[in-house]
Write a protein that holds these residues in place. Structure first.
Motif, mmCIF file in Angstrom:
data_model
loop_
_atom_site.group_PDB
_atom_site.id
_atom_site.type_symbol
_atom_site.label_atom_id
_atom_site.label_comp_id
_atom_site.label_asym_id
_atom_site.label_seq_id
_atom_site.Cartn_x
_atom_site.Cartn_y
_atom_site.Cartn_z
ATOM 1 N N GLU A 6 0.823 -1.211 0.000
ATOM 2 C CA GLU A 6 0.000 0.000 0.000
ATOM 3 C C GLU A 6 0.859 1.264 0.000
ATOM 4 O O GLU A 6 0.542 2.234 -0.690
ATOM 5 N N THR A 7 1.949 1.229 0.760
ATOM 6 C CA THR A 7 2.861 2.377 0.779
ATOM 7 C C THR A 7 3.484 2.579 -0.594
ATOM 8 O O THR A 7 3.547 3.696 -1.106
ATOM 9 N N GLY A 8 3.936 1.503 -1.196
ATOM 10 C CA GLY A 8 4.560 1.591 -2.514
ATOM 11 C C GLY A 8 3.591 2.015 -3.596
ATOM 12 O O GLY A 8 3.919 2.843 -4.450
ATOM 13 N N ILE A 9 2.387 1.478 -3.536
ATOM 14 C CA ILE A 9 1.409 1.798 -4.575
ATOM 15 C C ILE A 9 0.937 3.249 -4.439
ATOM 16 O O ILE A 9 0.599 3.891 -5.437
ATOM 17 N N GLN A 32 -9.506 -0.280 -13.821
ATOM 18 C CA GLN A 32 -8.801 -1.565 -13.834
ATOM 19 C C GLN A 32 -7.642 -1.545 -12.845
ATOM 20 O O GLN A 32 -7.443 -2.505 -12.097
ATOM 21 N N CYS A 33 -6.882 -0.467 -12.828
ATOM 22 C CA CYS A 33 -5.748 -0.358 -11.899
ATOM 23 C C CYS A 33 -6.226 -0.412 -10.455
ATOM 24 O O CYS A 33 -5.624 -1.105 -9.623
ATOM 25 N N GLN A 34 -7.297 0.267 -10.145
ATOM 26 C CA GLN A 34 -7.826 0.261 -8.788
ATOM 27 C C GLN A 34 -8.351 -1.118 -8.394
ATOM 28 O O GLN A 34 -8.151 -1.568 -7.263
ATOM 29 N N VAL A 40 -4.924 -7.324 -5.124
ATOM 30 C CA VAL A 40 -3.623 -7.655 -4.532
ATOM 31 C C VAL A 40 -3.692 -7.506 -3.011
ATOM 32 O O VAL A 40 -3.190 -8.359 -2.264
ATOM 33 N N ILE A 41 -4.328 -6.452 -2.549
ATOM 34 C CA ILE A 41 -4.460 -6.232 -1.096
ATOM 35 C C ILE A 41 -5.289 -7.351 -0.469
ATOM 36 O O ILE A 41 -4.920 -7.908 0.571
ATOM 37 N N GLU A 42 -6.396 -7.712 -1.115
ATOM 38 C CA GLU A 42 -7.238 -8.799 -0.605
ATOM 39 C C GLU A 42 -6.473 -10.122 -0.572
ATOM 40 O O GLU A 42 -6.542 -10.869 0.404
ATOM 41 N N TYR A 48 -1.872 -13.655 4.565
ATOM 42 C CA TYR A 48 -1.499 -13.371 5.954
ATOM 43 C C TYR A 48 -2.396 -14.158 6.918
ATOM 44 O O TYR A 48 -1.910 -14.783 7.854
ATOM 45 N N GLY A 49 -3.697 -14.135 6.662
ATOM 46 C CA GLY A 49 -4.630 -14.877 7.512
ATOM 47 C C GLY A 49 -4.339 -16.366 7.499
ATOM 48 O O GLY A 49 -4.386 -17.028 8.546
ATOM 49 N N PHE A 50 -4.025 -16.906 6.333
ATOM 50 C CA PHE A 50 -3.703 -18.324 6.217
ATOM 51 C C PHE A 50 -2.446 -18.667 7.013
ATOM 52 O O PHE A 50 -2.414 -19.646 7.759
#
Length: 87
Positions: A6-9, A32-34, A40-42, A48-50
């Motif tokens: 998120e910081t990079g994007i 499309q980019c959004q 990617v975030i999802e 991470y949850g896994f």
């Protein structure tokens, strides 16, 4: 991982142009980019949850193995102490 993304994007946000300013390319690819960024975030959050759930499951399994071992060692120690007292 997700916060780094998120910081990079955030640094590249809008590189495709300014939406609504007559920039045809920006108008065409912005959504499309959004969507891709959100996907990617999802995905990162799901990974991470896994990983966290897997780590928890492994630690619980280890506890289930270790508990009987600890109880057995305690019983052996108690039996040994009783045996020493009888001598």
């Amino acid at each position: 991982m997700v916060s780094d993304f998120e910081t990079g994007i955030a640094l590249t946000n809008g590189w495709w142009g300014e939406v609504g300013s007559g920039d045809l390319f920006a108008d065409q690819v912005s959504d499309q980019c959004q969507r891709e960024q959100a996907q990617v975030i999802e995905t990162g959050n799901s990974i991470y949850g896994f990983v966290m759930a897997l780590g928890y499951a492994v630690s619980q399994e280890a506890e289930h193995v270790q508990r009987p071992q600890t109880l057995a060692l305690d019983d052996i120690e108690a039996q040994s102490a009783e045996s020493e007292e009888r001598r």
